[in-house]
Design a protein around this motif. Structure first.
Motif, PDB file in Angstrom:
ATOM      1  N   PRO A 176       4.741   2.115   4.175  1.00  0.00           N
ATOM      2  CA  PRO A 176       3.628   1.626   3.358  1.00  0.00           C
ATOM      3  C   PRO A 176       2.288   1.699   4.082  1.00  0.00           C
ATOM      4  O   PRO A 176       2.167   1.295   5.231  1.00  0.00           O
ATOM      5  N   GLY A 177       1.283   2.242   3.391  1.00  0.00           N
ATOM      6  CA  GLY A 177      -0.058   2.292   3.918  1.00  0.00           C
ATOM      7  C   GLY A 177      -0.299   3.319   4.996  1.00  0.00           C
ATOM      8  O   GLY A 177      -1.412   3.426   5.516  1.00  0.00           O
ATOM      9  N   GLN A 178       0.698   4.124   5.356  1.00  0.00           N
ATOM     10  CA  GLN A 178       0.535   5.096   6.436  1.00  0.00           C
ATOM     11  C   GLN A 178       0.485   6.523   5.888  1.00  0.00           C
ATOM     12  O   GLN A 178       1.148   6.851   4.911  1.00  0.00           O
ATOM     13  N   ARG A 179      -0.323   7.349   6.530  1.00  0.00           N
ATOM     14  CA  ARG A 179      -0.343   8.781   6.242  1.00  0.00           C
ATOM     15  C   ARG A 179       0.586   9.457   7.238  1.00  0.00           C
ATOM     16  O   ARG A 179       0.391   9.342   8.444  1.00  0.00           O
ATOM     17  N   SER A 180       1.582  10.176   6.727  1.00  0.00           N
ATOM     18  CA  SER A 180       2.659  10.647   7.596  1.00  0.00           C
ATOM     19  C   SER A 180       2.922  12.141   7.419  1.00  0.00           C
ATOM     20  O   SER A 180       2.829  12.679   6.314  1.00  0.00           O
ATOM     21  N   GLN A 181       3.295  12.790   8.523  1.00  0.00           N
ATOM     22  CA  GLN A 181       3.701  14.193   8.500  1.00  0.00           C
ATOM     23  C   GLN A 181       5.030  14.384   7.780  1.00  0.00           C
ATOM     24  O   GLN A 181       5.431  15.522   7.530  1.00  0.00           O
ATOM     25  N   ASP A 182       5.702  13.283   7.434  1.00  0.00           N
ATOM     26  CA  ASP A 182       6.950  13.391   6.678  1.00  0.00           C
ATOM     27  C   ASP A 182       6.694  13.746   5.216  1.00  0.00           C
ATOM     28  O   ASP A 182       7.631  14.109   4.499  1.00  0.00           O
ATOM     29  N   THR A 192      -0.687  -1.908  -9.239  1.00  0.00           N
ATOM     30  CA  THR A 192      -1.647  -2.059  -8.154  1.00  0.00           C
ATOM     31  C   THR A 192      -2.098  -0.675  -7.698  1.00  0.00           C
ATOM     32  O   THR A 192      -1.271   0.209  -7.480  1.00  0.00           O
ATOM     33  N   SER A 193      -3.407  -0.485  -7.540  1.00  0.00           N
ATOM     34  CA  SER A 193      -3.942   0.814  -7.151  1.00  0.00           C
ATOM     35  C   SER A 193      -3.758   1.070  -5.665  1.00  0.00           C
ATOM     36  O   SER A 193      -3.337   0.192  -4.905  1.00  0.00           O
ATOM     37  N   ARG A 194      -4.136   2.264  -5.251  1.00  0.00           N
ATOM     38  CA  ARG A 194      -3.994   2.642  -3.847  1.00  0.00           C
ATOM     39  C   ARG A 194      -4.800   1.743  -2.929  1.00  0.00           C
ATOM     40  O   ARG A 194      -4.400   1.482  -1.791  1.00  0.00           O
ATOM     41  N   ASN A 195      -5.956   1.270  -3.396  1.00  0.00           N
ATOM     42  CA  ASN A 195      -6.757   0.367  -2.571  1.00  0.00           C
ATOM     43  C   ASN A 195      -6.484  -1.097  -2.898  1.00  0.00           C
ATOM     44  O   ASN A 195      -7.319  -1.964  -2.690  1.00  0.00           O
ATOM     45  N   LEU A 196      -5.278  -1.376  -3.431  1.00  0.00           N
ATOM     46  CA  LEU A 196      -4.735  -2.718  -3.640  1.00  0.00           C
ATOM     47  C   LEU A 196      -5.469  -3.519  -4.715  1.00  0.00           C
ATOM     48  O   LEU A 196      -5.426  -4.752  -4.719  1.00  0.00           O
ATOM     49  N   ARG A 197      -6.114  -2.843  -5.656  1.00  0.00           N
ATOM     50  CA  ARG A 197      -6.721  -3.505  -6.811  1.00  0.00           C
ATOM     51  C   ARG A 197      -5.677  -3.679  -7.905  1.00  0.00           C
ATOM     52  O   ARG A 197      -4.860  -2.787  -8.149  1.00  0.00           O
ATOM     53  N   ALA A 248       0.856  -1.184   0.000  1.00  0.00           N
ATOM     54  CA  ALA A 248       0.000   0.000   0.000  1.00  0.00           C
ATOM     55  C   ALA A 248       0.894   1.238   0.000  1.00  0.00           C
ATOM     56  O   ALA A 248       1.879   1.289   0.739  1.00  0.00           O
ATOM     57  N   PRO A 249       0.604   2.232  -0.812  1.00  0.00           N
ATOM     58  CA  PRO A 249       1.489   3.397  -0.883  1.00  0.00           C
ATOM     59  C   PRO A 249       1.447   4.254   0.369  1.00  0.00           C
ATOM     60  O   PRO A 249       0.442   4.294   1.086  1.00  0.00           O
ATOM     61  N   MET A 250       2.538   4.935   0.632  1.00  0.00           N
ATOM     62  CA  MET A 250       2.610   5.915   1.710  1.00  0.00           C
ATOM     63  C   MET A 250       1.798   7.143   1.291  1.00  0.00           C
ATOM     64  O   MET A 250       1.775   7.514   0.112  1.00  0.00           O
ATOM     65  N   LEU A 251       1.139   7.790   2.265  1.00  0.00           N
ATOM     66  CA  LEU A 251       0.243   8.904   1.965  1.00  0.00           C
ATOM     67  C   LEU A 251       0.712  10.172   2.665  1.00  0.00           C
ATOM     68  O   LEU A 251       1.348  10.127   3.722  1.00  0.00           O
ATOM     69  N   ALA A 252       0.378  11.308   2.059  1.00  0.00           N
ATOM     70  CA  ALA A 252       0.759  12.619   2.598  1.00  0.00           C
ATOM     71  C   ALA A 252      -0.396  13.232   3.379  1.00  0.00           C
ATOM     72  O   ALA A 252      -1.558  12.866   3.206  1.00  0.00           O
TER      73      ALA A 252
END
Length: 339
Positions: free
Chosen positions: A201-207, A60-65, A23-27
């Motif tokens: 992966p899969g986390q929304r981060s302040q980084d 693979t999409s953001r929701n793992l499709r 799952a991609p990292m999120l901003a």
């Protein structure tokens, strides 16, 4: 393709292996930061985890499709990705006449599981890559952004169908100037990434901080209201919802602008089999907004742009951008939704 990953025979797989599916990292949204950050342009497309291997690339999409078959020109690209064994993070985009990503143009491809050769030719897509998570079996997610970016740049993805857009550090350009450049180029905004940040992966981060030039929101389609006048017999507006902090599906507004007639017809065909008798909202919509509404199962995610929020936390002057089949409704939260 093989690169020298470490010194003295040690690879860079710190932080553990890379587990599938990725799952991609999120901003998070915010103002452009200053200091030890890198700046990238924000691309208006579909997020994808990219895994080239053995002459074919899995997407693979953001929701793992698995969306590999939706973009055969990327899946079968033998140029820049040929011979590469890696896991990368990027965005699938369709370009307008100026060469800027166009979400409206990409809509023609997003809902097609197996596009015809005519559609592939008439609406081509490109793959923009901005992170490298694994290379030749060596996980890189525990490495800092600067090292991952260095290795990505060494892959030589300089243009064409597959491209690694440049990244700029604060000693070369300010975040404010990046926003100006984004606006002048017709781009969506800027993403700032902390130079020391690892990939989560899969986390929304302040980084990672995203700064958009206009406000956008992901919403859940909950129903629609019949149109009048020129829209008689068509959809007049779409009822929108999102989950609040208590996990309740609440009403966040309705949208009736930003549609073409073709888009309304396509949307009506999608909504018809999803019809239900009662509202799916856990918190009822105000009577003045829900009168004559036709409700559907809350399974479709859409994106809208808007000016600001009303005092009760609803969208003010929203405009439809399109459905987001790459995103799941259980991930659509609205922290300022009315209670």
């Amino acid at each position: 393709m093989t690169l020298l990953l470490g010194v003295g025979g040690h690879d860079l797989g710190v932080g553990g292996g890379l587990h599938r599916p990725v799952a991609p990292m999120l901003a998070v949204a915010g103002q452009v930061p200053v200091g030890a950050w890198a700046y990238e342009f924000k691309w208006d497309g579909v997020r994808a985890i990219v895994e080239p291997s053995g002459g074919r690339t899995r997407l693979t999409s953001r929701n793992l499709r698995d969306i590999t078959n939706s973009y055969p020109e990327i899946a079968e690209a033998n140029g820049a990705l040929g011979g590469l064994r890696a896991v990368l993070d990027g965005e699938i985009v369709a370009l307008d006449e100026r060469g800027a990503p166009s979400f409206a143009r990409l809509q023609h491809r997003m809902h097609v599981a197996r596009p015809s050769s005519m559609l592939v030719v008439s609406t081509p897509v490109h793959l923009y890559l901005f992170d490298l998570l694994e290379l030749d079996g060596h996980p890189l997610i525990g490495e800092p952004y600067t090292r991952r970016r260095e290795l990505l740049d060494q892959l030589g993805l300089s243009g064409g169908l597959v491209y690694a857009p440049p990244s700029f550090t604060a000693d070369r350009i300010t975040g404010a100037d990046m926003l100006v450049a984004a606006r002048e180029s017709g781009l969506e905004g800027v993403v700032a990434k902390r130079l020391t940040s690892t990939y989560r992966p899969g986390q929304r981060s302040q980084d990672w901080i995203k700064t958009a030039l206009e406000r956008s929101a992901e919403v859940i389609v909950c129903g629609w209201k019949p149109g009048a006048g020129r829209r008689l017999g068509m959809i007049g507006s779409v009822m929108l919802g999102a989950y609040d902090e208590q996990g309740r599906l609440v009403y966040v507004g309705h949208v009736g602008t930003g549609f073409t007639e073709a888009a309304l017809r396509e949307l009506a065909a999608l909504l018809e089999p999803l019809a239900i008798d009662a509202s799916p909202l856990d918190v009822p919509a105000p009577r003045e907004h829900s009168r004559d509404a036709r409700w559907i199962e809350p399974v479709l995610v859409a994106e809208v742009v808007y000016r600001t929020l009303t005092p009760d936390g609803r969208l003010r002057h929203p405009s439809w951008r399109g459905l987001r089949p790459d995103k799941a409704p259980d991930g659509v939260y609205w922290h300022e939704a009315p209670r």
